[in-house]
Scaffold this motif. Structure first.
Motif, PDB file in Angstrom:
ATOM      1  N   LYS A  35      -0.360 -14.397  -4.982  1.00 40.08           N
ATOM      2  CA  LYS A  35      -1.813 -14.569  -3.774  1.00 40.08           C
ATOM      3  C   LYS A  35      -1.125 -13.376  -2.744  1.00 40.08           C
ATOM      4  CE  LYS A  35      -0.054 -18.121  -1.211  1.00 40.08           C
ATOM      5  NZ  LYS A  35       1.123 -18.536  -2.370  1.00 40.08           N
ATOM      6  N   ASP A  36      -0.840 -13.131  -2.995  1.00 39.38           N
ATOM      7  CA  ASP A  36       0.266 -11.804  -1.713  1.00 39.38           C
ATOM      8  C   ASP A  36      -0.520 -10.401  -2.150  1.00 39.38           C
ATOM      9  OD1 ASP A  36       1.105 -13.869  -0.142  1.00 39.38           O
ATOM     10  OD2 ASP A  36       2.723 -13.863  -0.817  1.00 39.38           O
ATOM     11  N   SER A  37       0.195  -9.977  -3.528  1.00 44.70           N
ATOM     12  CA  SER A  37      -0.719  -8.938  -4.375  1.00 44.70           C
ATOM     13  C   SER A  37      -1.858  -8.495  -3.946  1.00 44.70           C
ATOM     14  CB  SER A  37       0.655  -8.760  -5.052  1.00 44.70           C
ATOM     15  OG  SER A  37       0.117  -9.248  -6.194  1.00 44.70           O
ATOM     16  N   ASP A  38      -2.208  -9.679  -3.923  1.00 44.46           N
ATOM     17  CA  ASP A  38      -4.285  -9.661  -4.195  1.00 44.46           C
ATOM     18  C   ASP A  38      -4.292  -9.235  -3.043  1.00 44.46           C
ATOM     19  OD1 ASP A  38      -5.268  -9.749  -6.696  1.00 44.46           O
ATOM     20  OD2 ASP A  38      -4.226 -12.002  -6.968  1.00 44.46           O
ATOM     21  N   VAL A  39      -3.735 -10.384  -1.508  1.00 43.95           N
ATOM     22  CA  VAL A  39      -4.489  -9.887  -0.543  1.00 43.95           C
ATOM     23  C   VAL A  39      -3.953  -8.598  -0.306  1.00 43.95           C
ATOM     24  CG1 VAL A  39      -4.008 -10.248   1.930  1.00 43.95           C
ATOM     25  CG2 VAL A  39      -4.645 -12.004   0.075  1.00 43.95           C
ATOM     26  N   LEU A  40      -3.313  -7.950  -0.600  1.00 43.27           N
ATOM     27  CA  LEU A  40      -2.416  -6.420  -0.013  1.00 43.27           C
ATOM     28  C   LEU A  40      -3.624  -5.651  -1.128  1.00 43.27           C
ATOM     29  CD1 LEU A  40      -0.013  -4.675   0.748  1.00 43.27           C
ATOM     30  CD2 LEU A  40       1.025  -5.015  -1.214  1.00 43.27           C
ATOM     31  N   LEU A  41      -3.805  -5.839  -1.335  1.00 51.23           N
ATOM     32  CA  LEU A  41      -5.206  -4.501  -3.036  1.00 51.23           C
ATOM     33  C   LEU A  41      -5.810  -4.899  -2.245  1.00 51.23           C
ATOM     34  CD1 LEU A  41      -4.178  -3.095  -5.310  1.00 51.23           C
ATOM     35  CD2 LEU A  41      -5.550  -4.776  -6.608  1.00 51.23           C
ATOM     36  N   HIS A  42      -6.268  -5.717  -1.138  1.00 44.26           N
ATOM     37  CA  HIS A  42      -8.226  -5.773  -1.173  1.00 44.26           C
ATOM     38  C   HIS A  42      -7.350  -5.146   0.805  1.00 44.26           C
ATOM     39  CE1 HIS A  42     -11.995  -7.210   0.407  1.00 44.26           C
ATOM     40  NE2 HIS A  42     -11.027  -8.103   1.115  1.00 44.26           N
ATOM     41  N   LEU A  43      -6.446  -5.025   0.781  1.00 42.82           N
ATOM     42  CA  LEU A  43      -6.267  -4.212   2.181  1.00 42.82           C
ATOM     43  C   LEU A  43      -6.374  -2.705   2.423  1.00 42.82           C
ATOM     44  CD1 LEU A  43      -3.949  -6.425   4.259  1.00 42.82           C
ATOM     45  CD2 LEU A  43      -5.885  -6.460   4.835  1.00 42.82           C
ATOM     46  N   ALA A  44      -5.887  -2.367   0.853  1.00 42.89           N
ATOM     47  CA  ALA A  44      -5.685  -1.198   0.741  1.00 42.89           C
ATOM     48  C   ALA A  44      -6.568  -0.533   0.456  1.00 42.89           C
ATOM     49  CB  ALA A  44      -4.273  -1.332  -0.796  1.00 42.89           C
ATOM     50  N   GLU A  45      -7.746  -1.074  -0.693  1.00 43.85           N
ATOM     51  CA  GLU A  45      -9.412  -0.528  -0.374  1.00 43.85           C
ATOM     52  C   GLU A  45      -9.545  -0.389   0.558  1.00 43.85           C
ATOM     53  OE1 GLU A  45     -10.990  -1.753  -4.767  1.00 43.85           O
ATOM     54  OE2 GLU A  45      -9.726  -3.478  -4.613  1.00 43.85           O
ATOM     55  N   LYS A  46      -9.355  -1.712   1.146  1.00 43.54           N
ATOM     56  CA  LYS A  46     -10.455  -1.502   2.581  1.00 43.54           C
ATOM     57  C   LYS A  46     -10.162  -0.631   3.311  1.00 43.54           C
ATOM     58  CE  LYS A  46     -12.825  -5.416   5.869  1.00 43.54           C
ATOM     59  NZ  LYS A  46     -12.209  -6.516   5.288  1.00 43.54           N
ATOM     60  N   SER A  47      -8.725  -0.459   3.862  1.00 36.21           N
ATOM     61  CA  SER A  47      -8.475   1.374   4.757  1.00 36.21           C
ATOM     62  C   SER A  47      -8.458   2.126   4.041  1.00 36.21           C
ATOM     63  CB  SER A  47      -6.752   0.937   4.302  1.00 36.21           C
ATOM     64  OG  SER A  47      -6.028   0.880   3.137  1.00 36.21           O
ATOM     65  N   GLY A  48      -9.195   2.703   2.668  1.00 34.26           N
ATOM     66  CA  GLY A  48      -9.959   3.381   2.567  1.00 34.26           C
ATOM     67  C   GLY A  48      -8.754   4.408   2.356  1.00 34.26           C
ATOM     68  N   ILE A  49      -7.372   4.143   1.765  1.00 32.79           N
ATOM     69  CA  ILE A  49      -6.259   4.884   1.935  1.00 32.79           C
ATOM     70  C   ILE A  49      -5.846   5.937   1.049  1.00 32.79           C
ATOM     71  CG2 ILE A  49      -4.403   4.293   3.872  1.00 32.79           C
ATOM     72  CD1 ILE A  49      -3.368   2.700   1.637  1.00 32.79           C
ATOM     73  N   PRO A  50      -5.664   7.116  -0.166  1.00 33.02           N
ATOM     74  CA  PRO A  50      -5.218   7.126  -1.106  1.00 33.02           C
ATOM     75  C   PRO A  50      -3.372   5.678  -1.623  1.00 33.02           C
ATOM     76  CG  PRO A  50      -4.787   8.699  -0.171  1.00 33.02           C
ATOM     77  CD  PRO A  50      -5.040   8.102   0.949  1.00 33.02           C
ATOM     78  N   PHE A  51      -4.368   5.807  -3.119  1.00 35.77           N
ATOM     79  CA  PHE A  51      -3.150   4.551  -3.420  1.00 35.77           C
ATOM     80  C   PHE A  51      -3.291   4.714  -5.094  1.00 35.77           C
ATOM     81  CE2 PHE A  51      -6.715   1.367  -2.877  1.00 35.77           C
ATOM     82  CZ  PHE A  51      -6.349   0.875  -4.328  1.00 35.77           C
ATOM     83  N   GLU A  52      -2.145   4.330  -5.625  1.00 39.65           N
ATOM     84  CA  GLU A  52      -1.734   4.076  -6.962  1.00 39.65           C
ATOM     85  C   GLU A  52      -1.764   2.891  -7.274  1.00 39.65           C
ATOM     86  OE1 GLU A  52       1.229   6.990  -8.465  1.00 39.65           O
ATOM     87  OE2 GLU A  52      -0.191   9.031  -7.972  1.00 39.65           O
ATOM     88  N   VAL A  53      -0.782   2.012  -8.278  1.00 40.65           N
ATOM     89  CA  VAL A  53      -0.653   0.564  -8.205  1.00 40.65           C
ATOM     90  C   VAL A  53      -0.115   0.361  -9.694  1.00 40.65           C
ATOM     91  CG1 VAL A  53      -1.436  -2.110  -8.233  1.00 40.65           C
ATOM     92  CG2 VAL A  53      -3.166  -0.409  -7.734  1.00 40.65           C
ATOM     93  N   LEU A  54       1.591  -0.716  -9.039  1.00 41.11           N
ATOM     94  CA  LEU A  54       2.057  -0.481  -9.981  1.00 41.11           C
ATOM     95  C   LEU A  54       2.712  -2.084 -10.367  1.00 41.11           C
ATOM     96  CD1 LEU A  54       5.092   0.901 -11.943  1.00 41.11           C
ATOM     97  CD2 LEU A  54       5.933   0.186 -10.454  1.00 41.11           C
ATOM     98  N   HIS A  55       2.798  -2.379 -11.884  1.00 41.78           N
ATOM     99  CA  HIS A  55       3.235  -3.661 -11.897  1.00 41.78           C
ATOM    100  C   HIS A  55       4.158  -3.887 -13.111  1.00 41.78           C
ATOM    101  CE1 HIS A  55       2.596  -8.245 -13.623  1.00 41.78           C
ATOM    102  NE2 HIS A  55       2.656  -7.576 -14.286  1.00 41.78           N
ATOM    103  N   SER A  56       5.091  -4.480 -12.640  1.00 46.08           N
ATOM    104  CA  SER A  56       6.310  -4.923 -12.971  1.00 46.08           C
ATOM    105  C   SER A  56       6.044  -6.014 -14.096  1.00 46.08           C
ATOM    106  CB  SER A  56       7.527  -4.621 -12.194  1.00 46.08           C
ATOM    107  OG  SER A  56       8.076  -3.206 -11.166  1.00 46.08           O
ATOM    108  N   LEU A  57       5.835  -5.970 -15.530  1.00 48.70           N
ATOM    109  CA  LEU A  57       6.267  -6.723 -16.418  1.00 48.70           C
ATOM    110  C   LEU A  57       7.597  -7.365 -16.687  1.00 48.70           C
ATOM    111  CD1 LEU A  57       4.312  -7.891 -19.031  1.00 48.70           C
ATOM    112  CD2 LEU A  57       5.414  -6.598 -20.390  1.00 48.70           C
ATOM    113  N   THR A  58       7.624  -9.176 -16.330  1.00 47.42           N
ATOM    114  CA  THR A  58       9.040  -9.347 -16.338  1.00 47.42           C
ATOM    115  C   THR A  58       9.183 -10.206 -17.209  1.00 47.42           C
ATOM    116  OG1 THR A  58       7.593 -11.242 -15.998  1.00 47.42           O
ATOM    117  CG2 THR A  58       8.304  -9.959 -14.030  1.00 47.42           C
TER     118      THR A  58
END
Length: 292
Positions: A35-58
């Motif tokens: 949930k925290d990373s989903d909210v973080l991702l939504h905020l990043a999209e809403k901010s309009g900044i350029p970004f990349e996304v990284l998932h570490s496979l456990t």
């Protein structure tokens, strides 16, 4: 826009500017599928900044979590956002997994020795400026040891941790010459209800496990999950079996090295591990400190 949302977006924009100036690359959003990373991702999209996304496979996440991560990545890639799954491939082509870490470390992961987090979750994004969903409300340790802006050093005592990310703090952070991974934690001061309420209001697609009563969606069997572990292993017997096989290989390695061992079988290890890793009258099992 709420004060929490506005502050988080300001933090993301400031970190994005620093990342572009210091690294000449976009900010990296670390994404776990929780949930925290989903909210973080939504905020990043809403901010309009350029970004990349990284998932570490456990390799120990629930299947629902893995599917949610890949579904999210497909949606982002349709928007031309670069998404990477770190599979921890080594120079020789081998991969680090939960199942080969346990035999190599000669002990199960515990609340005290969380080598799995260090090797499977926290090592990604080297040489980049990353954003995480770390929050103070998650634990007392995080409240004491984490900040909104961080330069992380391998020696924790040498890290730069800023709880106050005002203009003065940001200038100090940006001009800091210390080498180490730079981190922004935009929702560091959000409470659990803030995260859940924001996700509901913004209609953020969430991991389906939350709708089934899960309060956390990290690695199945994580010692930090406490009582939920029994329920998780009942739901995911194949992951339970994978742990037991890894414990069996761990015992073989301990015997090869002539290390002391009080377990008779991998099932004994599993039962010990489920009791939070402390036997009656013991604080640390003899030999536990070996090769960690």
């Amino acid at each position: 826009m709420s004060d929490l949302e506005q502050t988080a977006i300001e933090r993301l924009k400031a970190a994005s500017d620093m990342s572009l100036r210091l690294f000449e690359k976009p900010l990296v959003i670390t994404y776990s599928g929780g949930k925290d990373s989903d909210v973080l991702l939504h905020l990043a999209e809403k901010s309009g900044i350029p970004f990349e996304v990284l998932h570490s496979l456990t390799t120990a996440d629930a299947p629902e979590t893995v599917r949610h991560v890949y579904d999210t990545f497909r949606r982002l890639e349709e928007k031309d956002v670069k998404c990477t799954v770190d599979k921890h491939v080594q120079p020789d082509g081998s991969r680090v997994t939960m199942w080969n870490l346990i035999p190599r470390k000669l002990m199960p992961p515990t609340r005290v020795v969380r080598y799995c987090c260090a090797e499977l979750k926290e090592g990604g994004g080297k040489g980049r400026f990353i954003a995480t969903g770390v929050r103070w409300a998650e634990s007392t340790a995080r409240r004491k040891n984490r900040g909104s802006l961080e330069v992380l050093h391998s020696n924790r005592q040498k890290s730069l941790i800023l709880a106050n990310d005002n203009d003065e703090g940001r200038r100090l952070f940006e001009t800091c010459q210390m080498k180490g991974q730079r981190v922004i934690n935009p929702i560091i001061d959000w409470q659990d209800d803030d995260v859940l309420d924001y996700a509901a209001v913004e209609k953020i697609p969430m991991n389906p496990l939350y709708c089934e009563g899960f309060h956390r969606v990290g690695c199945v069997g994580c010692p930090m999950a406490s009582k939920a572990r029994t329920m998780e292993f009942a739901r995911y017997p194949r992951i339970k079996a994978a742990y037991i096989r890894a414990f069996d290989r761990m015992l073989e390695e301990r015997k090869k090295r002539s290390l002391p061992c009080q377990w008779q079988s991998s099932v004994d290890v599993f039962h010990w591990w489920m009791r939070d890793g402390v036997l009656p009258g013991q604080e640390v099992l003899d030999g536990f400190e070996e090769d960690v």
